[in-house]
Motif scaffolding. Structure first.
Motif, PDB file in Angstrom:
ATOM      1  N   PRO A  93     -35.603 100.780 -19.418  1.00 17.88           N
ATOM      2  CA  PRO A  93     -34.697 100.906 -18.277  1.00 17.88           C
ATOM      3  C   PRO A  93     -33.594  99.847 -18.318  1.00 17.88           C
ATOM      4  O   PRO A  93     -33.828  98.708 -18.724  1.00 17.88           O
ATOM      5  N   VAL A  95     -30.458  98.009 -16.057  1.00 21.29           N
ATOM      6  CA  VAL A  95     -29.782  97.731 -14.792  1.00 21.29           C
ATOM      7  C   VAL A  95     -28.367  97.291 -15.151  1.00 21.29           C
ATOM      8  O   VAL A  95     -28.180  96.345 -15.917  1.00 21.29           O
ATOM      9  N   LYS A 119     -31.021 102.476 -14.307  1.00 20.56           N
ATOM     10  CA  LYS A 119     -32.032 102.414 -13.257  1.00 20.56           C
ATOM     11  C   LYS A 119     -31.363 102.105 -11.918  1.00 20.56           C
ATOM     12  O   LYS A 119     -31.791 102.581 -10.877  1.00 20.56           O
ATOM     13  N   PRO A 140     -40.747  95.918  -8.719  1.00 21.23           N
ATOM     14  CA  PRO A 140     -40.256  97.303  -8.568  1.00 21.23           C
ATOM     15  C   PRO A 140     -40.589  97.860  -7.187  1.00 21.23           C
ATOM     16  O   PRO A 140     -41.612  97.507  -6.602  1.00 21.23           O
TER      17      PRO A 140
END
Length: 141
Positions: A93, A95, A119, A140
């Protein structure tokens, strides 16, 4: 131990010198040392390049072996279909982060080729944007 890499794009090697009213006065290396100390239980690395293909290569390299990628593709965010495709093609993932509020700047900075595959995105919190990215992998929702 989570393994997270920060990948920075063009001109971010000039942090601390470049437009301090927007980007602040710390170099990225100075900032990176503070976050490494703050997160001793995270394996943190960083990579910076002004070359689009090197950023794509680093995404490919990290994209199957890290728990998280924090990507500030800088100006390439708004121009590079290739970087967007690289983010779409990896498993790790990503960011997307930006130091400045890109929506508070020129119109061309309002588009991201990374965001549709990320993400999440974090913009406008200065260097703290990177720390928020790290926290998104540690806590998360």
């Amino acid at each position: 131990m989570k393994k997270i890499i920060i990948i920075n794009g063009p001109n971010l090697n000039l942090l601390g010198k470049r437009e301090p009213q927007i980007y602040g006065s710390l170099t990225f290396n100075e900032f990176f040392e503070t976050i490494k100390e703050k997160y001793p239980n995270v394996s943190l690395e960083h990579f910076q390049s002004n070359i689009e293909g090197e950023i794509i290569d680093k995404l490919h390299e990290a994209g199957f072996s890290y728990e998280g990628i924090i990507l500030n593709a800088a100006a390439y965010t708004h121009t590079s279909v290739g970087i967007g495709d690289a983010v779409a093609g990896i498993e790790t993932p990503v960011v997307e982060v930006h130091i400045s509020n890109t929506f508070n700047r020129e119109d061309f900075r309002h588009q991201s080729f990374v965001a549709p595959h990320a993400k999440g995105i974090i913009v406008g919190f200065g260097l703290q944007s990177y720390e928020l990215g790290i926290q998104s992998f540690l806590n998360p929702l």
